[in-house]
Design an enzyme around this catalytic site. Structure first.
Site, PDB file in Angstrom:
ATOM      1  N   THR A 207      -0.530   2.005  52.373  1.00  0.00           N
ATOM      2  CA  THR A 207      -0.415   0.834  51.497  1.00  0.00           C
ATOM      3  C   THR A 207      -0.365   1.309  50.044  1.00  0.00           C
ATOM      4  O   THR A 207      -1.031   2.280  49.679  1.00  0.00           O
ATOM      5  CB  THR A 207      -1.637  -0.085  51.712  1.00  0.00           C
ATOM      6  OG1 THR A 207      -1.637  -0.519  53.070  1.00  0.00           O
ATOM      7  CG2 THR A 207      -1.594  -1.296  50.794  1.00  0.00           C
ATOM      8  N   GLY A 208       0.418   0.589  49.241  1.00  0.00           N
ATOM      9  CA  GLY A 208       0.473   0.917  47.813  1.00  0.00           C
ATOM     10  C   GLY A 208       1.893   1.212  47.378  1.00  0.00           C
ATOM     11  O   GLY A 208       2.834   1.194  48.178  1.00  0.00           O
TER      12      GLY A 208
ATOM     13  N   THR B  11       3.315   4.047  46.349  1.00  0.00           N
ATOM     14  CA  THR B  11       3.922   5.259  46.909  1.00  0.00           C
ATOM     15  C   THR B  11       4.295   5.026  48.370  1.00  0.00           C
ATOM     16  O   THR B  11       5.385   5.409  48.815  1.00  0.00           O
ATOM     17  CB  THR B  11       2.963   6.458  46.777  1.00  0.00           C
ATOM     18  OG1 THR B  11       2.319   6.416  45.501  1.00  0.00           O
ATOM     19  CG2 THR B  11       3.702   7.776  46.902  1.00  0.00           C
TER      20      THR B  11
ATOM     21  N   ALA C 210      -2.903   7.966  47.850  1.00  0.00           N
ATOM     22  CA  ALA C 210      -4.330   8.108  47.549  1.00  0.00           C
ATOM     23  C   ALA C 210      -4.546   7.825  46.065  1.00  0.00           C
ATOM     24  O   ALA C 210      -3.615   7.911  45.261  1.00  0.00           O
ATOM     25  CB  ALA C 210      -4.819   9.513  47.888  1.00  0.00           C
TER      26      ALA C 210
ATOM     27  N   LYS D  71      -9.601   6.416  48.348  1.00  0.00           N
ATOM     28  CA  LYS D  71      -8.551   5.445  48.607  1.00  0.00           C
ATOM     29  C   LYS D  71      -9.142   4.032  48.480  1.00  0.00           C
ATOM     30  O   LYS D  71     -10.342   3.862  48.435  1.00  0.00           O
ATOM     31  CB  LYS D  71      -7.967   5.647  50.016  1.00  0.00           C
ATOM     32  CG  LYS D  71      -7.211   6.957  50.135  1.00  0.00           C
ATOM     33  CD  LYS D  71      -6.543   7.147  51.502  1.00  0.00           C
ATOM     34  CE  LYS D  71      -5.776   5.964  52.018  1.00  0.00           C
ATOM     35  NZ  LYS D  71      -4.757   5.458  51.070  1.00  0.00           N
TER      36      LYS D  71
ATOM     37  N   GLU E  62      -6.826   1.458  56.487  1.00  0.00           N
ATOM     38  CA  GLU E  62      -6.323   2.823  56.261  1.00  0.00           C
ATOM     39  C   GLU E  62      -7.215   3.840  56.969  1.00  0.00           C
ATOM     40  O   GLU E  62      -6.735   4.816  57.552  1.00  0.00           O
ATOM     41  CB  GLU E  62      -6.266   3.114  54.762  1.00  0.00           C
ATOM     42  CG  GLU E  62      -5.185   2.313  54.047  1.00  0.00           C
ATOM     43  CD  GLU E  62      -5.232   2.412  52.536  1.00  0.00           C
ATOM     44  OE1 GLU E  62      -4.218   2.073  51.910  1.00  0.00           O
ATOM     45  OE2 GLU E  62      -6.262   2.807  51.969  1.00  0.00           O
TER      46      GLU E  62
HETATM   47  C1  5RP Z   1      -4.480   1.375  48.907  1.00  0.00           C
HETATM   48  C2  5RP Z   1      -4.582   2.831  48.679  1.00  0.00           C
HETATM   49  C3  5RP Z   1      -3.425   3.502  48.021  1.00  0.00           C
HETATM   50  O1  5RP Z   1      -3.009   4.565  48.809  1.00  0.00           O
HETATM   51  C4  5RP Z   1      -3.841   4.002  46.681  1.00  0.00           C
HETATM   52  O2  5RP Z   1      -4.391   2.932  45.932  1.00  0.00           O
HETATM   53  C5  5RP Z   1      -2.667   4.635  45.916  1.00  0.00           C
HETATM   54  O3  5RP Z   1      -1.776   3.650  45.522  1.00  0.00           O
HETATM   55  P1  5RP Z   1      -0.441   3.973  44.733  1.00  0.00           P
HETATM   56  O4  5RP Z   1       0.471   4.694  45.683  1.00  0.00           O
HETATM   57  O5  5RP Z   1       0.093   2.601  44.350  1.00  0.00           O
HETATM   58  O6  5RP Z   1      -0.785   4.803  43.530  1.00  0.00           O
HETATM   59  O7  5RP Z   1      -5.537   3.485  49.000  1.00  0.00           O
HETATM   60  O8  5RP Z   1      -5.684   0.843  49.394  1.00  0.00           O
END
Ligand code: 5RP
Length: 224
Positions: free
Chosen positions: A32-33, A35, A87, A98, A107
């Site tokens: 999730t997120g 990336t 992460a 995370k 996750e």
């Molecule tokens: C979501 C997460 C994501 O992996 C983490 O917040 C990184 O996000 P991004 O890829 O937007 O920087 O743990 O719960």
């Protein structure tokens, strides 16, 4: 290179990393997120090569379905061959923080099942000591104040994440000013507080490999 370009580079690198491992039976876990979203978009280009996915959030499940990628409930899938997720921080042992996107519990469940956990992140996420990023803790709503008091006893500075309800119907407390020298014991101690669902430390089961986006290219790091 911008942070977004580094994220795109690691999403593409993750696709290249997993592609030789895929067959028609492969179940891919999806994080999730921002990336992970770029990885979902990349995965769409080879969706015919896998059996299905398991998503770590409703948001990722929706994005996968919009691409026509099959999404299974974890219980129905029965396995996750390889899990790709971002992460908020990683140390050199590939222990992670995370949960910046509040999806930490699902996750962690997908991580627990996964045969291999591939973490994807830009170089700003690699740190010597975890804890500059506030540690997210998912909490049963009625236990919020109790858990906050216990987190203070552990030396942290808990802040309720206003207006956020997780996919599991719970709330998030972010722990600020909490350098984590001993990730394994901190993960266990926080999980032992009554009312905590889980916390965002991924130390007991860290990532297996970190694809790290840098201006010099994507580096492949293993736990040290
Ligand atoms: C979501 C997460 C994501 O992996 C983490 O917040 C990184 O996000 P991004 O890829 O937007 O920087 O743990 O719960």
């Amino acid at each position: 290179m911008t942070q977004d370009e580094l994220k795109q580079a690691v999403a593409d690198a993750a696709l290249a990393y997993i592609k030789p491992k895929l067959d028609a039976d492969t179940v891919v876990g999806i994080g999730t997120g921002s990336t992970a979203n770029l990885f979902i978009d990349a995965l769409a280009t080879i969706k015919g090569l896998i059996s299905a996915t398991v998503a770590s959030s409703d948001a990722s499940a929706l994005r996968l379905k919009r691409h026509g990628i099959p999404v299974l409930d974890l219980n129905a899938a029965g396995k996750v061959d390889i899990y790709v997720d971002g992460a908020d921080e990683s140390n050199h042992a590939l222990q992670l923080i995370k949960g910046g996107g509040a999806a930490l519990t699902r996750e962690k469940i997908v991580t627990a099942v996964a045969g291999e956990f591939v973490c994807i992140a830009d170089e700003s996420k690699l740190v010597r000591t975890l804890g500059n990023f506030p540690l997210p803790v998912e909490v049963i709503p009625m236990a919020r104040s109790h858990v906050a008091r216990e987190l203070v006893k552990l030396g942290g500075d808990p802040v309720y994440r206003e207006g956020v309800v997780t996919d599991n119907g719970n709330v998030i407390i972010d722990v600020y000013h909490f350098p984590i020298a001993q990730p394994l014991s901190v993960e266990e101690k926080i999980n032992n507080i009554t009312g905590v669902v889980t916390n965002g430390l991924f130390a007991l089961k860290p990532a297996d490999v970190l694809l790290l986006g840098t201006p010099a290219g994507v580096k492949t790091l293993y736990p040290q």
